[in-house]
Structure formats: structure tokens, C-alpha cells
Design a protein around this motif. Structure first.
Motif: not given
Length: 297
Positions: A234-235, A229-231, A113
Motif C-alpha cells: 500500500e505504501a 506485507h500488504c501495508a 497478512d
């Protein structure tokens, strides 16, 4: 007065930059030495120096600062380096389109990812233009899962995090950068105890590095959020629920690098390019494009 000097500026022919000279320029910039560049290019140092002298005269700029055993780019040289790399890449694409043997087939490419954004918009788009007869199938997943699929013959190439738990050294290291602590710019999660962290599931190299560093520093923590997942990570940071270890280049506002003295150093994160034995020419060409993209940053 010459005829050229009387022409309006819009009609004066600009000089053309020779691709071989640009290749010499890029080689010197990357090796940091006229002598090493001459060896790599199979030319004499004097011939290399003459090429750069003419290039500097053509552009009216000094491109290198010459030091005792090293050369470095001037500000103008840094600007030209970016243009030169793009021009050489475009030249290679054009030549490949018309002169290179047609490459056909399918390439199965596995990505983690964290590298999707580095590869998909640039390398794969350029590869599709230069080799339209090659079908590239992309799969995004965890490093250990991608390596299993590679070993089973379902993938030809895989970009994975190097040094995962129980993972022997495999492939070519194509990228390395520091892991840093990251959190929300105005957040307070870093001040909480136990420290809330967001991590991927078991098997992720970042997870091991993060937890080992916290354990060795004797810092109490709790895993507040888990996501591969990086997203998702980040969230969690954007919501100020947690902090985490992130590659330095992925930390973007409104996230920031945390410089809290209580947080332990993390070391480097590396990406390895692993090829399945016996892959075809299409996979070999794509692998070289991927490695080149990481070298150029």
C-alpha cells in the motif's frame, strides 16, 4: 380505549423477537428459498411461512419479495438480516458461557497478512469472551511458511492463500473475491512503461497470478517494490511508485481500482482454512467461528 394505548410511548412494551424465528429468517435469506430453508430446519414449508408471516406482522414490514422459484430480501429485510445475525451470535455466546462444557487448551493459529484485519478484531475477541480458558497464539506469515509449521505440529489452524505455487489443494475454501488492479487515485504509475508493480516475494499466489496475467497479455513490467506485507505494498502505491493486484475489498481511498483497458483480468483470490489432523475441541470450535465469520462477510 385500551389501557396500553393510553400509556406514554416510553412505557409501551416493545415486542421481543424470538431467536428461533430469527434463525428461520436468516436461513431463508441465505438459501433464497422457503422450501430449502424448511428442509435445513426440519420443518414443513407451511410452518416456515407462518413464522415469517408473524414476524412481518410484528414488525409491520414486508421482509421478502416472493418470486417464482426464489425469494429475495426487501430493503427492510436487509436491515433485519444484520440485526438477526448479531442477535443469534450474542445468544449463542450467552448460552455457551453458561451451558456449554468448558473448553480449555491452546490453539496455534496462523494467518496471512491480508486476513489479519478480518479476523483479529472480531472473531478472536468474541472467542476470547465465550471461551476464556482457551489460549490462542497467533502467528502472521506467508502461506507456505504457515503450512510448514502446521505440518510440523507447531500450528493447529492456518488461514492461507489457496492455490499458491506448488501447493496442492488443502483445507476448506472460506472466502473468495476478485483480484483487481489498484493504484493511487491521482497516480500516473499505471501509465509508465515498463509497468512498475509491487509484489510479495516468491511463493505468493497473488504474485504468480499477477505475473502470469502480465506475461500472457505481453505487457512489459518491472518489479519496483517487493514486500510480503500488504501495508508495504500500500505504501508503494500511495507513493505512486507502482501498481499491484489487490483483493477488491482491500482497495480503500486514496487508492482506487484501476480500469485501464491495457491491464489484463486477474481472476479470483481465495482463502483456505487448513486444520492439522487430530486437533482438539478448542481448535474445532475456533475453526467453525472463523468459517462462520467469512460466510457472513
Amino acid at each position: 380505549m385500551s389501557q396500553l394505548s393510553t400509556l406514554p410511548p416510553s412505557r409501551v412494551a416493545l415486542p421481543l423477537l424470538d431467536s428461533e424465528v430469527l434463525r428461520t429468517f436468516v436461513t431463508i435469506a441465505e438459501s433464497g428459498s422457503f422450501t430449502r430453508a424448511a428442509q435445513q430446519l426440519c420443518r414443513t414449508p407451511s410452518a416456515v411461512s407462518m413464522q415469517i408471516k408473524r414476524l412481518e406482522e410484528t414488525l409491520g414490514q414486508t421482509l421478502f419479495v416472493r418470486e417464482a422459484r426464489h425469494v429475495r430480501l426487501t430493503t427492510e429485510g436487509e436491515v433485519l438480516l444484520g440485526y438477526s445475525r448479531r442477535l443469534l451470535k450474542l445468544n449463542a455466546e450467552a448460552v455457551t458461557q453458561f451451558l456449554a462444557p468448558t473448553i480449555e487448551g491452546r490453539v496455534g493459529l496462523g494467518l496471512t497478512d491480508d486476513v489479519v484485519g478480518r479476523i483479529l478484531p472480531t472473531v478472536l475477541a468474541q472467542f476470547a469472551r465465550s471461551h476464556p480458558a482457551v489460549q490462542v497464539d497467533v502467528e502472521v506469515g506467508r502461506s507456505k511458511d504457515l503450512l510448514v509449521r502446521l505440518d510440523e505440529g507447531e500450528l493447529d489452524l492456518a488461514l492461507v492463500m489457496a492455490g499458491g505455487p506448488g501447493q496442492a489443494g488443502r483445507g476448506e475454501i472460506v472466502h473468495s473475491e476478485p483480484l483487481v488492479w489498484a493504484g493511487r487515485e491521482d497516480g500516473v504509475a499505471v501509465q509508465r512503461s515498463p509497468l512498475p508493480v509491487t509484489l510479495a516475494q516468491q511463493g505468493c499466489a497473488w504474485r504468480r497470478i499477477t505475473l502470469d496475467a502480465l506475461d500472457q497479455a505481453g505487457i512489459a513490467y518491472r518489479i519496483a517494490y517487493s514486500c510480503d506485507h500488504c501495508a508495504g505494498q500500500e505504501a508503494a502505491m500511495l507513493a505512486d511508485l507502482a501498481v499491484t493486484a489487490f483483493p477488491k475489498s482491500l482497495v480503500r481511498s486514496p487508492l482506487k481500482r484501476l480500469h485501464n483497458e491495457s491491464l489484463p483480468p486477474l481472476g479470483d483470490y481465495q482463502v483456505a482454512l487448513v486444520k492439522r489432523p487430530g486437533v482438539g475441541s478448542a481448535s474445532e470450535v475456533l475453526a467453525e467461528r472463523v468459517a462462520e465469520a467469512f460466510r457472513e462477510g
